[in-house]
Write a protein that holds these residues in place. Structure first.
Motif, PDB file in Angstrom:
ATOM      1  N   ALA A  15      -4.396   4.726  -9.812  1.00 28.56           N
ATOM      2  CA  ALA A  15      -5.574   5.454  -9.348  1.00 28.56           C
ATOM      3  C   ALA A  15      -5.525   5.628  -7.833  1.00 28.56           C
ATOM      4  CB  ALA A  15      -6.838   4.705  -9.762  1.00 28.56           C
ATOM      5  N   TRP A  16      -6.271   6.593  -7.330  1.00 28.91           N
ATOM      6  CA  TRP A  16      -6.241   6.916  -5.903  1.00 28.91           C
ATOM      7  C   TRP A  16      -6.716   5.749  -5.049  1.00 28.91           C
ATOM      8  CZ3 TRP A  16     -10.463   6.643  -2.726  1.00 28.91           C
ATOM      9  CH2 TRP A  16     -11.721   6.571  -3.351  1.00 28.91           C
ATOM     10  N   TYR A  17      -7.624   4.935  -5.576  1.00 30.87           N
ATOM     11  CA  TYR A  17      -8.208   3.872  -4.775  1.00 30.87           C
ATOM     12  C   TYR A  17      -7.326   2.633  -4.680  1.00 30.87           C
ATOM     13  CZ  TYR A  17      -9.589   2.522  -9.517  1.00 30.87           C
ATOM     14  OH  TYR A  17      -9.579   2.213 -10.849  1.00 30.87           O
ATOM     15  N   VAL A  18      -6.258   2.555  -5.462  1.00 29.43           N
ATOM     16  CA  VAL A  18      -5.398   1.375  -5.417  1.00 29.43           C
ATOM     17  C   VAL A  18      -4.711   1.244  -4.053  1.00 29.43           C
ATOM     18  CG1 VAL A  18      -3.375   0.238  -6.405  1.00 29.43           C
ATOM     19  CG2 VAL A  18      -5.086   1.281  -7.910  1.00 29.43           C
ATOM     20  N   PRO A  19      -4.011   2.284  -3.553  1.00 34.01           N
ATOM     21  CA  PRO A  19      -3.421   2.131  -2.205  1.00 34.01           C
ATOM     22  C   PRO A  19      -4.484   1.955  -1.126  1.00 34.01           C
ATOM     23  CG  PRO A  19      -3.180   4.393  -3.006  1.00 34.01           C
ATOM     24  CD  PRO A  19      -3.630   3.573  -4.169  1.00 34.01           C
ATOM     25  N   MET A  20      -5.649   2.567  -1.302  1.00 38.07           N
ATOM     26  CA  MET A  20      -6.715   2.402  -0.317  1.00 38.07           C
ATOM     27  C   MET A  20      -7.222   0.960  -0.299  1.00 38.07           C
ATOM     28  SD  MET A  20      -7.182   5.217   1.332  1.00 38.07           S
ATOM     29  CE  MET A  20      -8.743   4.825   2.092  1.00 38.07           C
ATOM     30  N   ALA A  21      -7.352   0.355  -1.470  1.00 35.70           N
ATOM     31  CA  ALA A  21      -7.832  -1.031  -1.539  1.00 35.70           C
ATOM     32  C   ALA A  21      -6.831  -1.994  -0.921  1.00 35.70           C
ATOM     33  CB  ALA A  21      -8.115  -1.403  -2.996  1.00 35.70           C
ATOM     34  N   ASN A  45      -8.555   9.564  -0.580  1.00 33.10           N
ATOM     35  CA  ASN A  45      -7.299   8.912  -0.220  1.00 33.10           C
ATOM     36  C   ASN A  45      -6.827   9.502   1.101  1.00 33.10           C
ATOM     37  OD1 ASN A  45      -4.259   8.615  -0.102  1.00 33.10           O
ATOM     38  ND2 ASN A  45      -4.687   7.387  -1.915  1.00 33.10           N
ATOM     39  N   PHE A  46      -6.808   8.664   2.154  1.00 29.97           N
ATOM     40  CA  PHE A  46      -6.469   9.146   3.492  1.00 29.97           C
ATOM     41  C   PHE A  46      -5.031   9.644   3.595  1.00 29.97           C
ATOM     42  CE2 PHE A  46      -9.553   5.938   5.691  1.00 29.97           C
ATOM     43  CZ  PHE A  46     -10.619   6.578   5.090  1.00 29.97           C
ATOM     44  N   ALA A  54       0.826  -1.207   0.000  1.00 33.26           N
ATOM     45  CA  ALA A  54       0.000   0.000   0.000  1.00 33.26           C
ATOM     46  C   ALA A  54       0.860   1.256   0.000  1.00 33.26           C
ATOM     47  CB  ALA A  54      -0.931  -0.008   1.209  1.00 33.26           C
ATOM     48  N   ALA A  55       1.974   1.235   0.747  1.00 36.08           N
ATOM     49  CA  ALA A  55       2.890   2.381   0.753  1.00 36.08           C
ATOM     50  C   ALA A  55       3.499   2.587  -0.625  1.00 36.08           C
ATOM     51  CB  ALA A  55       3.983   2.167   1.799  1.00 36.08           C
ATOM     52  N   SER A  56       3.864   1.491  -1.293  1.00 28.59           N
ATOM     53  CA  SER A  56       4.420   1.603  -2.649  1.00 28.59           C
ATOM     54  C   SER A  56       3.378   2.162  -3.609  1.00 28.59           C
ATOM     55  CB  SER A  56       4.898   0.229  -3.131  1.00 28.59           C
ATOM     56  OG  SER A  56       5.882  -0.294  -2.256  1.00 28.59           O
ATOM     57  N   ALA A  57       2.145   1.671  -3.511  1.00 21.64           N
ATOM     58  CA  ALA A  57       1.085   2.180  -4.378  1.00 21.64           C
ATOM     59  C   ALA A  57       0.813   3.655  -4.110  1.00 21.64           C
ATOM     60  CB  ALA A  57      -0.186   1.353  -4.165  1.00 21.64           C
ATOM     61  N   GLN A  58       0.890   4.069  -2.841  1.00 19.66           N
ATOM     62  CA  GLN A  58       0.690   5.478  -2.509  1.00 19.66           C
ATOM     63  C   GLN A  58       1.791   6.337  -3.131  1.00 19.66           C
ATOM     64  OE1 GLN A  58      -1.883   6.819  -0.918  1.00 19.66           O
ATOM     65  NE2 GLN A  58      -1.059   8.891  -1.036  1.00 19.66           N
ATOM     66  N   TYR A  59       2.985   5.838  -3.137  1.00 19.02           N
ATOM     67  CA  TYR A  59       4.103   6.570  -3.741  1.00 19.02           C
ATOM     68  C   TYR A  59       3.848   6.779  -5.232  1.00 19.02           C
ATOM     69  CZ  TYR A  59       8.861   7.672  -5.241  1.00 19.02           C
ATOM     70  OH  TYR A  59       9.962   8.276  -5.799  1.00 19.02           O
TER      71      TYR A  59
END
Length: 695
Positions: A128-134, A243-244, A115-120
């Motif tokens: 997309a914004w929802y990928v790290p959230m998912a 995205n939090f 999730a951290a990698s996806a957020q980066y």
């Protein structure tokens, strides 16, 4: 007559009355009246001394406050001690099973890392914004699938969850005991009576009245940060990208802004909706504070502590200010409750919930960054007192860290993109910041520490534009007397882990959030400490009243009625202090709120020429939020503006802030026949001038 009211004479008389009623007289009406008179004298002298000290610099309470609190602590020590609950820790916990399997632990490491990698990569719009959230939600699911089934299980070693641990003295609740000193010292199961839940409901109702009625009227003005938090949250909410973990205003994670924004989606995108959302956050804290209290003290003291927390002037203030500083109060109380529950019940699942809440708290208001360090230190304190084994201590740390990592990890992707954001806002308000050089440049380290230590009692909030310095002390004078008495009583038993934790959390928060930041003390940075101070004061108040009632031979209904009457007095004094004294002086950023209210009243029919200065313009947060982006333009160069032709036709209003009010003569001469008004605050100070004319 002045001789009769001499404080030395009155304090001496109170001591004599206490000694005579306790040592030389049997229980009865005369003994009860003597104890009541002695308590009334001491509390009155101490509270009056504190109120006088809080009114004027240097805000140092005199000897009557310190001696009065000491006498209350000594006289009510026996009854106060029995208000705290305790049992001896169970041994044989080394065989407790681990909470997470190796497979679950691996998933809780890998999923948050992904999730951290996806957020980066989301920061660069690669995903997309929802990928790290998912991915984050998948890790949270793994965590809760393991944790929730274990929360209600019977604790290992046969210690049932409702047992109470490590109070200040070691007595167990026995409300049927006539003399609190006779309460049994053996362990017992604590059951909360049904009437206590009804009383808690009444306290919540009182809190709703204090926090939610006329939200836009008190405070009368709006802080600029209120508007910025609201508008950023609204824009984020309406964008659909929830995205939090992305960094927003002041590099604070978006989670902080989405909480009030979601509330405004229910109550309206207005100042009223924002402040109602803030009030609901504090209302959510009240039951949690009660759950904490019931793990540490008897029913009466628990309800007193919850009441003192609910009806505190500055809890009311931060519940009615829409910046939602009270998010720190919510995450502090929830984290402490599950840490306390986990350590008392030897329950890894509760420790995991504390870690998860601590991770979410890191995404909220900056004081919550202290929570994981306070939680780790709490486990260390309990281990050093030999209440848990080294194996359980290490497992507890590991469980907490894993749950914290699950909640917190994705924001590391944003921090990897901008490492300065980790402690960005904290550094901006630290003692090393440029603001500290402006606001505190003439203050020594000793003076900063003195202000921080006295903040709960007498030193006013020093945050610029947040409140005022005419009514200092985080707590109202009457509860503050019992707070000091409670601190004295608790310090005498700090060798017990429960007492140590109750002192450790607020004191560290007070020192780091107060003495280590600029504008000491900034009350909004200490919101996490409020519930702890209220709970510390409660047994001292209970003990002082109970000793009087014991001498009086009062039956339980009479005891309840007298305690309720005293709390009603505290509520009346608190309401007067907040709504009349504190709010009687201009609050927050007075000028911008009044300007915004005026522009709101004339928009959109009237075109506004705003003679501002610096950041004070039509784009300033309060004006945009309250007046809803009114039609008009900024006049930042008045001489050039007045020399040019004005092409706009129709009703216009020239709004001149204080620094530009001298241009009114030129405007009046050029556009005669208009209506000029000087707008003043409640103290009669001219804030801004308006000139309305139809061109």
């Amino acid at each position: 007559m002045s001789f009769l009211f001499n404080p030395f004479l009155l304090m001496g008389l109170a001591i004599i009355l206490w000694c005579v009623s306790t040592l030389r007289m049997r229980r009865g009406e005369v003994s009860g009246w003597m104890s009541a008179l002695a308590l009334a004298i001491v509390v009155s002298l101490a509270a009056r001394e504190l109120a006088l000290a809080a009114a004027l610099p240097p805000y140092n309470p005199g000897w009557r406050f310190w001696l009065g609190a000491l006498l209350i602590a000594a006289a009510g020590y026996g009854a106060s001690s029995n208000a705290w609950l305790a049992w001896e820790a169970s041994s044989g916990d080394d065989g407790a099973p681990a909470l997470f399997s190796w497979r679950s632990a691996a998933a809780l490491i890998v999923a948050p890392l992904a999730a951290a990698s996806a957020q980066y990569f989301y920061i660069f719009r690669s995903v997309a914004w929802y990928v790290p959230m998912a991915i984050w939600a998948a890790g949270v699911y793994v965590l809760f699938r393991t944790v929730l089934p274990n929360v209600k299980r019977r604790a290992y070693g046969g210690i049932a969850a409702p047992f109470i641990s490590w109070g200040s003295v070691g007595a167990v609740e026995d409300d049927s005991a006539d003399d609190p000193d006779d309460a049994p010292s053996r362990p017992g199961r604590v059951e909360t009576p049904r009437w206590a839940w009804w009383a808690l409901g009444a306290i919540v109702l009182i809190g709703a009245c204090l926090y939610l009625t006329s939200p836009a009227a008190y405070p009368t003005d709006s802080h600029g940060d209120e508007a910025e938090v609201a508008m950023y949250g609204i824009n984020l909410r309406d964008s659909g990208e929830w995205n939090f973990f992305s960094l927003g205003w002041y590099k604070i994670p978006n989670f902080f802004f989405l909480i009030p924004a979601w509330g405004m989606s229910l109550f309206g995108d207005t100042l009223e909706g924002l402040r109602v959302s803030s009030g609901l956050i504090t209302l959510a804290c009240i039951p949690i504070v009660f759950l904490i209290a019931r793990r540490l003290m008897n029913t009466a003291s628990a309800l007193i502590g919850v009441f003192l927390f609910t009806a505190s002037s500055y809890i009311i203030q931060f519940s009615r200010v829409g910046v939602t500083y009270n998010q720190a109060t919510l995450f502090y109380t929830a984290s402490f409750y599950f840490i306390l529950r986990g350590l008392q019940d030897r329950c890894y699942a509760s420790i995991a919930l504390a870690g998860f809440i601590g991770g979410l708290g890191w995404l909220s208001y900056q004081p919550c960054m202290l929570i994981p360090f306070l939680a780790g230190a709490s486990m260390l304190i309990v281990w050093m007192s030999y209440r848990i084994s080294h194996r359980r201590f290490m497992h507890s740390l590991g469980v907490y860290a894993l749950a914290f990592w699950t909640a917190f990890a994705p924001v590391c992707g944003a921090y990897a993109r901008d490492p300065s954001a980790v402690f960005f806002r904290a550094m901006q308000v630290s003692r090393a910041s440029s603001e500290a050089q402006i606001f505190d440049r003439d203050l020594s380290h000793a003076e900063i520490l003195r202000r921080a230590v006295l903040a709960p009692f007498s030193v006013p909030d020093r945050s610029p534009y947040l409140t005022n310095d005419h009514s200092g002390g985080m707590f109202d004078p009457l509860p503050a007397v019992f707070l000091l008495a409670g601190l004295i009583q608790l310090a005498a038993a700090c060798y017990r882990p429960g007492s140590a934790l109750m002192l450790f959390w607020p004191v560290i928060t007070l020192l780091l959030g107060g003495a280590m930041t600029n504008s000491t003390p900034g009350y909004q940075r200490l919101t996490g400490a409020y519930p702890f101070f209220a709970l510390i004061a409660a047994p001292a108040l209970y003990g002082a009243l109970d000793r009087v009632l014991y001498r009086w031979r009062a039956n339980p209904p009479a005891r309840a009625a007298l305690i309720a009457a005293f709390l009603a007095l505290c509520l009346a004094l608190t309401s007067h202090r907040y709504f009349s004294i504190i709010q009687g002086v201009p609050q927050l950023q007075d000028d911008s709120t009044r300007v915004a209210r005026y522009i709101e009243s004339i928009a959109p029919e009237t075109y506004v020429y705003f003679f501002g200065r610096g950041h004070f313009s039509l784009q300033y947060g309060n004006i945009r939020f309250i007046a809803h982006n009114p039609p008009g333009e900024n006049v930042m160069n008045p001489e050039a503006f007045l020399a040019d032709e004005i092409t706009h036709r129709g009703p216009v209003s020239f709004v001149l802030i204080r620094g530009n009010s001298h241009y009114i003569d030129a405007i009046r001469a050029r556009f005669p026949g208009g209506r000029e008004v000087v707008h003043r605050n409640v103290q009669g100070l001219a804030l801004f001038t308006t000139y309305e004319v139809n061109l």
